[in-house]
Design a protein around this motif. Structure first.
Motif, PDB file in Angstrom:
ATOM      1  N   GLU A   1      53.499 -70.900  12.632  1.00  0.00           N
ATOM      2  CA  GLU A   1      53.882 -70.549  13.998  1.00  0.00           C
ATOM      3  C   GLU A   1      55.344 -70.096  14.053  1.00  0.00           C
ATOM      4  O   GLU A   1      55.673 -69.122  14.742  1.00  0.00           O
ATOM      5  CB  GLU A   1      53.662 -71.739  14.941  1.00  0.00           C
ATOM      6  CG  GLU A   1      52.209 -72.065  15.208  1.00  0.00           C
ATOM      7  CD  GLU A   1      51.483 -70.941  15.929  1.00  0.00           C
ATOM      8  OE1 GLU A   1      52.039 -70.385  16.906  1.00  0.00           O
ATOM      9  OE2 GLU A   1      50.352 -70.613  15.510  1.00  0.00           O
ATOM     10  N   LEU A   2      56.194 -70.779  13.347  1.00  0.00           N
ATOM     11  CA  LEU A   2      57.607 -70.392  13.316  1.00  0.00           C
ATOM     12  C   LEU A   2      57.799 -69.024  12.664  1.00  0.00           C
ATOM     13  O   LEU A   2      58.619 -68.215  13.116  1.00  0.00           O
ATOM     14  CB  LEU A   2      58.428 -71.448  12.583  1.00  0.00           C
ATOM     15  CG  LEU A   2      58.639 -72.761  13.331  1.00  0.00           C
ATOM     16  CD1 LEU A   2      59.301 -73.781  12.405  1.00  0.00           C
ATOM     17  CD2 LEU A   2      59.460 -72.559  14.581  1.00  0.00           C
ATOM     18  N   GLU A   3      57.050 -68.755  11.619  1.00  0.00           N
ATOM     19  CA  GLU A   3      57.138 -67.451  10.966  1.00  0.00           C
ATOM     20  C   GLU A   3      56.675 -66.336  11.894  1.00  0.00           C
ATOM     21  O   GLU A   3      57.273 -65.254  11.933  1.00  0.00           O
ATOM     22  CB  GLU A   3      56.320 -67.444   9.672  1.00  0.00           C
ATOM     23  CG  GLU A   3      56.937 -68.269   8.560  1.00  0.00           C
ATOM     24  CD  GLU A   3      56.033 -68.404   7.353  1.00  0.00           C
ATOM     25  OE1 GLU A   3      54.802 -68.236   7.481  1.00  0.00           O
ATOM     26  OE2 GLU A   3      56.567 -68.682   6.263  1.00  0.00           O
ATOM     27  N   ILE A   4      55.619 -66.610  12.646  1.00  0.00           N
ATOM     28  CA  ILE A   4      55.121 -65.620  13.609  1.00  0.00           C
ATOM     29  C   ILE A   4      56.178 -65.356  14.682  1.00  0.00           C
ATOM     30  O   ILE A   4      56.479 -64.204  15.022  1.00  0.00           O
ATOM     31  CB  ILE A   4      53.787 -66.085  14.227  1.00  0.00           C
ATOM     32  CG1 ILE A   4      52.676 -66.047  13.178  1.00  0.00           C
ATOM     33  CG2 ILE A   4      53.418 -65.219  15.433  1.00  0.00           C
ATOM     34  CD1 ILE A   4      51.384 -66.719  13.617  1.00  0.00           C
ATOM     35  N   LYS A   5      56.745 -66.429  15.226  1.00  0.00           N
ATOM     36  CA  LYS A   5      57.776 -66.273  16.255  1.00  0.00           C
ATOM     37  C   LYS A   5      58.981 -65.520  15.711  1.00  0.00           C
ATOM     38  O   LYS A   5      59.548 -64.653  16.389  1.00  0.00           O
ATOM     39  CB  LYS A   5      58.207 -67.634  16.785  1.00  0.00           C
ATOM     40  CG  LYS A   5      57.196 -68.283  17.688  1.00  0.00           C
ATOM     41  CD  LYS A   5      57.694 -69.627  18.197  1.00  0.00           C
ATOM     42  CE  LYS A   5      56.652 -70.281  19.093  1.00  0.00           C
ATOM     43  NZ  LYS A   5      57.130 -71.563  19.645  1.00  0.00           N
ATOM     44  N   THR A   6      59.369 -65.828  14.489  1.00  0.00           N
ATOM     45  CA  THR A   6      60.497 -65.141  13.873  1.00  0.00           C
ATOM     46  C   THR A   6      60.207 -63.661  13.711  1.00  0.00           C
ATOM     47  O   THR A   6      61.070 -62.812  13.979  1.00  0.00           O
ATOM     48  CB  THR A   6      60.834 -65.777  12.510  1.00  0.00           C
ATOM     49  OG1 THR A   6      61.153 -67.151  12.703  1.00  0.00           O
ATOM     50  CG2 THR A   6      61.990 -65.064  11.838  1.00  0.00           C
ATOM     51  N   SER A   7      59.007 -63.347  13.316  1.00  0.00           N
ATOM     52  CA  SER A   7      58.624 -61.952  13.147  1.00  0.00           C
ATOM     53  C   SER A   7      58.682 -61.195  14.473  1.00  0.00           C
ATOM     54  O   SER A   7      59.218 -60.085  14.545  1.00  0.00           O
ATOM     55  CB  SER A   7      57.218 -61.876  12.555  1.00  0.00           C
ATOM     56  OG  SER A   7      56.793 -60.548  12.447  1.00  0.00           O
ATOM     57  N   PHE A   8      58.138 -61.812  15.533  1.00  0.00           N
ATOM     58  CA  PHE A   8      58.194 -61.179  16.853  1.00  0.00           C
ATOM     59  C   PHE A   8      59.641 -61.022  17.321  1.00  0.00           C
ATOM     60  O   PHE A   8      60.016 -59.992  17.890  1.00  0.00           O
ATOM     61  CB  PHE A   8      57.404 -61.986  17.887  1.00  0.00           C
ATOM     62  CG  PHE A   8      55.926 -61.743  17.830  1.00  0.00           C
ATOM     63  CD1 PHE A   8      55.387 -60.479  18.027  1.00  0.00           C
ATOM     64  CD2 PHE A   8      55.053 -62.787  17.583  1.00  0.00           C
ATOM     65  CE1 PHE A   8      54.028 -60.253  17.977  1.00  0.00           C
ATOM     66  CE2 PHE A   8      53.686 -62.580  17.526  1.00  0.00           C
ATOM     67  CZ  PHE A   8      53.168 -61.311  17.723  1.00  0.00           C
TER      68      PHE A   8
ATOM     69  N   LEU B   1      64.333 -57.708  18.509  1.00  0.00           N
ATOM     70  CA  LEU B   1      65.737 -57.424  18.262  1.00  0.00           C
ATOM     71  C   LEU B   1      65.927 -55.983  17.807  1.00  0.00           C
ATOM     72  O   LEU B   1      66.860 -55.295  18.259  1.00  0.00           O
ATOM     73  CB  LEU B   1      66.292 -58.393  17.219  1.00  0.00           C
ATOM     74  CG  LEU B   1      67.767 -58.253  16.896  1.00  0.00           C
ATOM     75  CD1 LEU B   1      68.637 -58.476  18.123  1.00  0.00           C
ATOM     76  CD2 LEU B   1      68.137 -59.231  15.792  1.00  0.00           C
ATOM     77  N   GLU B   2      65.060 -55.507  16.957  1.00  0.00           N
ATOM     78  CA  GLU B   2      65.155 -54.121  16.494  1.00  0.00           C
ATOM     79  C   GLU B   2      64.934 -53.153  17.652  1.00  0.00           C
ATOM     80  O   GLU B   2      65.649 -52.152  17.783  1.00  0.00           O
ATOM     81  CB  GLU B   2      64.138 -53.856  15.374  1.00  0.00           C
ATOM     82  CG  GLU B   2      64.191 -52.449  14.829  1.00  0.00           C
ATOM     83  CD  GLU B   2      65.538 -52.076  14.239  1.00  0.00           C
ATOM     84  OE1 GLU B   2      65.899 -50.880  14.315  1.00  0.00           O
ATOM     85  OE2 GLU B   2      66.240 -52.955  13.709  1.00  0.00           O
ATOM     86  N   GLN B   3      63.964 -53.431  18.512  1.00  0.00           N
ATOM     87  CA  GLN B   3      63.732 -52.585  19.683  1.00  0.00           C
ATOM     88  C   GLN B   3      64.953 -52.570  20.600  1.00  0.00           C
ATOM     89  O   GLN B   3      65.367 -51.506  21.091  1.00  0.00           O
ATOM     90  CB  GLN B   3      62.514 -53.073  20.461  1.00  0.00           C
ATOM     91  CG  GLN B   3      61.194 -52.856  19.770  1.00  0.00           C
ATOM     92  CD  GLN B   3      60.044 -53.499  20.529  1.00  0.00           C
ATOM     93  OE1 GLN B   3      60.193 -53.969  21.651  1.00  0.00           O
ATOM     94  NE2 GLN B   3      58.880 -53.535  19.905  1.00  0.00           N
TER      95      GLN B   3
ATOM     96  N   VAL C   1      69.930 -50.052  22.844  1.00  0.00           N
ATOM     97  CA  VAL C   1      71.387 -50.067  22.997  1.00  0.00           C
ATOM     98  C   VAL C   1      71.998 -48.844  22.326  1.00  0.00           C
ATOM     99  O   VAL C   1      72.902 -48.203  22.876  1.00  0.00           O
ATOM    100  CB  VAL C   1      71.990 -51.380  22.434  1.00  0.00           C
ATOM    101  CG1 VAL C   1      73.500 -51.302  22.346  1.00  0.00           C
ATOM    102  CG2 VAL C   1      71.563 -52.564  23.280  1.00  0.00           C
ATOM    103  N   PHE C   2      71.493 -48.481  21.168  1.00  0.00           N
ATOM    104  CA  PHE C   2      72.001 -47.302  20.456  1.00  0.00           C
ATOM    105  C   PHE C   2      71.791 -46.035  21.290  1.00  0.00           C
ATOM    106  O   PHE C   2      72.712 -45.231  21.453  1.00  0.00           O
ATOM    107  CB  PHE C   2      71.307 -47.179  19.099  1.00  0.00           C
ATOM    108  CG  PHE C   2      71.728 -45.977  18.310  1.00  0.00           C
ATOM    109  CD1 PHE C   2      72.939 -45.965  17.639  1.00  0.00           C
ATOM    110  CD2 PHE C   2      70.912 -44.858  18.245  1.00  0.00           C
ATOM    111  CE1 PHE C   2      73.332 -44.850  16.911  1.00  0.00           C
ATOM    112  CE2 PHE C   2      71.293 -43.748  17.528  1.00  0.00           C
ATOM    113  CZ  PHE C   2      72.507 -43.740  16.860  1.00  0.00           C
ATOM    114  N   ARG C   3      70.571 -45.862  21.838  1.00  0.00           N
ATOM    115  CA  ARG C   3      70.291 -44.677  22.667  1.00  0.00           C
ATOM    116  C   ARG C   3      71.146 -44.670  23.934  1.00  0.00           C
ATOM    117  O   ARG C   3      71.649 -43.617  24.345  1.00  0.00           O
ATOM    118  CB  ARG C   3      68.807 -44.607  23.019  1.00  0.00           C
ATOM    119  CG  ARG C   3      67.930 -44.172  21.861  1.00  0.00           C
ATOM    120  CD  ARG C   3      66.526 -43.822  22.315  1.00  0.00           C
ATOM    121  NE  ARG C   3      65.865 -44.901  23.019  1.00  0.00           N
ATOM    122  CZ  ARG C   3      65.108 -45.835  22.459  1.00  0.00           C
ATOM    123  NH1 ARG C   3      64.916 -45.824  21.161  1.00  0.00           N
ATOM    124  NH2 ARG C   3      64.534 -46.769  23.187  1.00  0.00           N
TER     125      ARG C   3
END
Length: 71
Positions: free
Chosen positions: A13-20, A25-27, A32-34
């Motif tokens: 569950e923690l790995e899934i949450k970290t992945s999301f 964060l990337e999105q 922010v970049f745009r």
């Protein structure tokens, strides 16, 4: 001591949450970049308009100096 299956489930569950969270964060970084690119373009445009303003005004009064039509 906790059940190994429970620990494994919690870890998954923690790995899934970290992945999301990493995806989110990337999105957000891309957004922010745009936005910064848009801000930079707007700043350049405002500078260009300010640079052009004295050339085009020719000493004529601007809208601030004119009385509204109801006077």
């Amino acid at each position: 001591m906790e059940n190994p299956e429970l620990i494994d489930h919690r870890l998954t569950e923690l790995e899934i949450k970290t992945s999301f969270n990493e995806d989110l964060l990337e999105q957000l970084n891309q957004i922010v970049f745009r936005q910064q690119e848009q801000i930079d373009a707007l700043i350049r445009e405002v500078r260009e308009l300010r640079r052009q303003q004295p050339e085009n005004s020719g000493g004529a009064s601007g809208p601030r100096d004119e009385l509204p039509p109801h006077y």
